[in-house]
Design a protein around this motif. Structure first.
Motif, PDB file in Angstrom:
ATOM      1  N   ARG A 169      -0.862  -6.308   2.230  1.00 29.89           N
ATOM      2  CA  ARG A 169       0.392  -5.963   1.578  1.00 29.89           C
ATOM      3  C   ARG A 169       0.799  -7.001   0.536  1.00 29.89           C
ATOM      4  O   ARG A 169       1.356  -6.673  -0.505  1.00 29.89           O
ATOM      5  CB  ARG A 169       1.495  -5.791   2.624  1.00 29.89           C
ATOM      6  CG  ARG A 169       1.197  -4.712   3.646  1.00 29.89           C
ATOM      7  CD  ARG A 169       1.204  -3.335   2.990  1.00 29.89           C
ATOM      8  NE  ARG A 169       2.542  -3.004   2.538  1.00 29.89           N
ATOM      9  CZ  ARG A 169       3.442  -2.404   3.305  1.00 29.89           C
ATOM     10  NH1 ARG A 169       3.139  -2.048   4.534  1.00 29.89           N
ATOM     11  NH2 ARG A 169       4.641  -2.161   2.837  1.00 29.89           N
ATOM     12  N   ASN A 199      -1.216  -6.469  -2.596  1.00 34.80           N
ATOM     13  CA  ASN A 199      -0.997  -5.192  -3.274  1.00 34.80           C
ATOM     14  C   ASN A 199      -0.576  -5.299  -4.740  1.00 34.80           C
ATOM     15  O   ASN A 199      -1.115  -4.592  -5.585  1.00 34.80           O
ATOM     16  CB  ASN A 199       0.017  -4.345  -2.504  1.00 34.80           C
ATOM     17  CG  ASN A 199      -0.680  -3.261  -1.706  1.00 34.80           C
ATOM     18  OD1 ASN A 199      -1.820  -2.918  -2.024  1.00 34.80           O
ATOM     19  ND2 ASN A 199      -0.036  -2.741  -0.692  1.00 34.80           N
ATOM     20  N   LYS A 216      -3.291  -5.560  -7.300  1.00 35.50           N
ATOM     21  CA  LYS A 216      -4.208  -4.440  -7.507  1.00 35.50           C
ATOM     22  C   LYS A 216      -4.364  -4.126  -8.989  1.00 35.50           C
ATOM     23  O   LYS A 216      -5.437  -3.766  -9.445  1.00 35.50           O
ATOM     24  CB  LYS A 216      -3.668  -3.201  -6.796  1.00 35.50           C
ATOM     25  CG  LYS A 216      -4.362  -2.907  -5.482  1.00 35.50           C
ATOM     26  CD  LYS A 216      -3.849  -1.611  -4.928  1.00 35.50           C
ATOM     27  CE  LYS A 216      -4.451  -1.309  -3.579  1.00 35.50           C
ATOM     28  NZ  LYS A 216      -3.720  -0.259  -2.888  1.00 35.50           N
TER      29      LYS A 216
END
Lengths: 185, 267
Positions: free
Chosen positions: B141, B144, B147
């Motif tokens: 998380r 993330n 990304k």
């Protein structure tokens, strides 16, 4: 090559490296672990990118505190004189993968690639050892002392491990071929 | 031949520290580590000890486990202390033969030892109170946002999870192969080093091949269940920040301010 399978293979080599750190050949005085053997195999069997990735993740996991290093894990490992070797593992797997890329995996190839990989590991490990001992732990050691403690004592054992790697490679490669030349893709 | 292996230091519990969001715990641990390097005097350590003692008390984890975490670097701490104690130049306090202990040496030795102890204790606490799965989940998380610049957050976390899951399995496999080969006369425990290394071959060949075979099986199983990475994945267990997490952040901000203050205004 199949993406899911590559991911799993990288994961398996992380696990194997962690196990390698814990298989030891009992010898008087200095027990020797098989860890570097798995580093070399990662480079040879997974290739440069995946091999290096498996070692990178191995080191990252250990630093976060996931229990993969020889003695547990945790950020404190950065201050261990031996941490440089772990950095060397990442580069060594990459370099070995680069050397054996598109070549036949026979005894000779595996042997020389691993020798280069071993030199890469020492090239990272010995200066790190020297730096940590002198600057963090306050132990005064000469550059020659660092080479002696960090390289020459391990050299005979590591060469023997490389011989094992070289004799393993053709045997394993022959039998995992069906898995590599993927039937499904 | 295989050292006894403890996989994971995690101690299950139901304390506020255990229930904290793993993302928050990871971020706070990073802040804590950075703070330790900001500290340049003992007042700073006094403040950071509050930072560590409070969660230890709240987590109800026995101090024994924290000491256990220190054991691997005990030798490093000892060497650091001894060398700093005897080799720092300054005002001599005590003399043993040709070695002398100086005032500066004592200060330096205590300072370095405390830094290492605080560092290890803090990071050990994270792994003691967070299960490996929660940790990798938290990492995923936290990664993330990256990304967008091409960091495969989900895949990285997935690989870590699979690796952790399969360490015991592959270890068991290793033991099984070892016993099978011993039953066929393989000898892992005698001879000189070269012979012992040679004897590893009948152990390692099947180990690698079985790893490749298992990887293939697992890939097939995952694909048969339509695994296709993290996109559009929904979760059964959602990570949620609670009151404890916000309180921990506020507490950390306060202590950080304190530590920075001691660095620049106390000498």
């Amino acid at each position: 090559m199949n993406k899911t399978r590559n991911m799993i293979l990288v994961a398996f080599f992380i696990a194997l490296t962690a196990i390698g750190a814990k298989i030891e050949i009992p010898l008087p005085f200095v027990p020797i672990t098989l860890q570097v053997l798995f580093v070399f195999m990662a480079g040879i069997l997974l290739g440069k990118k995946l091999g290096a990735l498996s070692q990178l993740l191995y080191v990252a996991m250990g630093l976060i505190g996931l229990p993969v290093f020889a003695k547990g894990g945790g950020l404190g490992y950065v201050f261990k004189p031996s941490f440089g070797y772990l950095i060397g593992f990442i580069l060594a797997a990459y370099v070995i993968g680069l050397i054996v890329e598109n070549r036949e995996l026979n005894f000779k190839q595996a042997f020389w690639a691993s020798i280069v990989g071993l030199l890469v590991i020492y090239a990272c490990g010995v200066p790190y050892l020297y730096y940590i001992l002198n600057n963090i732990m306050g132990v005064n050691i000469t550059p020659y002392g660092a080479v002696k403690a960090g390289m020459l004592t391990f050299l005979p054992g590591d060469i023997i491990k490389i011989l094992v790697v070289a004799s393993l490679t053709p045997q394993i490669h022959k039998r995992i071929k069906p898995f590599i030349e993927n039937k499904r893709m | 031949m295989l050292k006894d292996i403890n996989i994971g230091q995690y101690i299950p519990g139901d304390s506020p520290v255990h229930r904290m969001d793993p993302r928050v715990k990871i971020i706070l641990t990073i802040i804590y580590v950075v703070l330790l390097f900001v500290i340049n005097n003992f007042y700073g350590y006094a403040i950071s000890s509050v930072f560590i003692i409070l969660p230890v008390v709240l987590s109800k984890i026995s101090i024994r486990y924290l000491f256990k975490g220190l054991r691997p670097i005990l030798i490093i701490i000892l060497i650091t202390v001894l060398f700093n104690l005897f080799l720092t130049e300054g005002e001599v306090v005590y003399r043993i033969g040709s070695f002398s202990i100086t005032k500066e040496g004592i200060r330096m030795a205590a300072f370095m030892a405390l830094r290492l102890i605080f560092l290890i204790t803090g990071t050990t606490l994270l792994t003691l109170t967070t299960s490996p799965i929660d940790l990798t989940d938290g990492i995923e998380r936290l990664l993330n946002p990256f990304k967008r610049i091409g960091v495969p957050a989900h895949e990285l976390a997935m690989m870590m999870t699979i690796a952790l899951r399969f360490i015991p399995t592959l270890l068991e496999e290793t033991e099984k192969i070892m016993k099978a080969q011993m039953a066929r006369g393989a000898d892992f425990e005698s001879g000189n080093f070269i012979n012992r290394a040679k004897n590893m071959v009948p152990l390692l060949v099947p180990l690698f091949i079985s790893a490749f075979r298992r990887a293939d099986d697992l890939a097939m199983a995952m694909e048969a269940r339509c695994y296709r990475g993290g996109e559009n994945r929904t979760r059964m267990k959602q990570l949620k920040m609670s009151a404890v997490d916000y309180a921990a952040f506020a507490f950390t901000a306060l202590l950080s301010a304190g530590v920075v203050y001691t660095r620049f205004f106390f000498h």
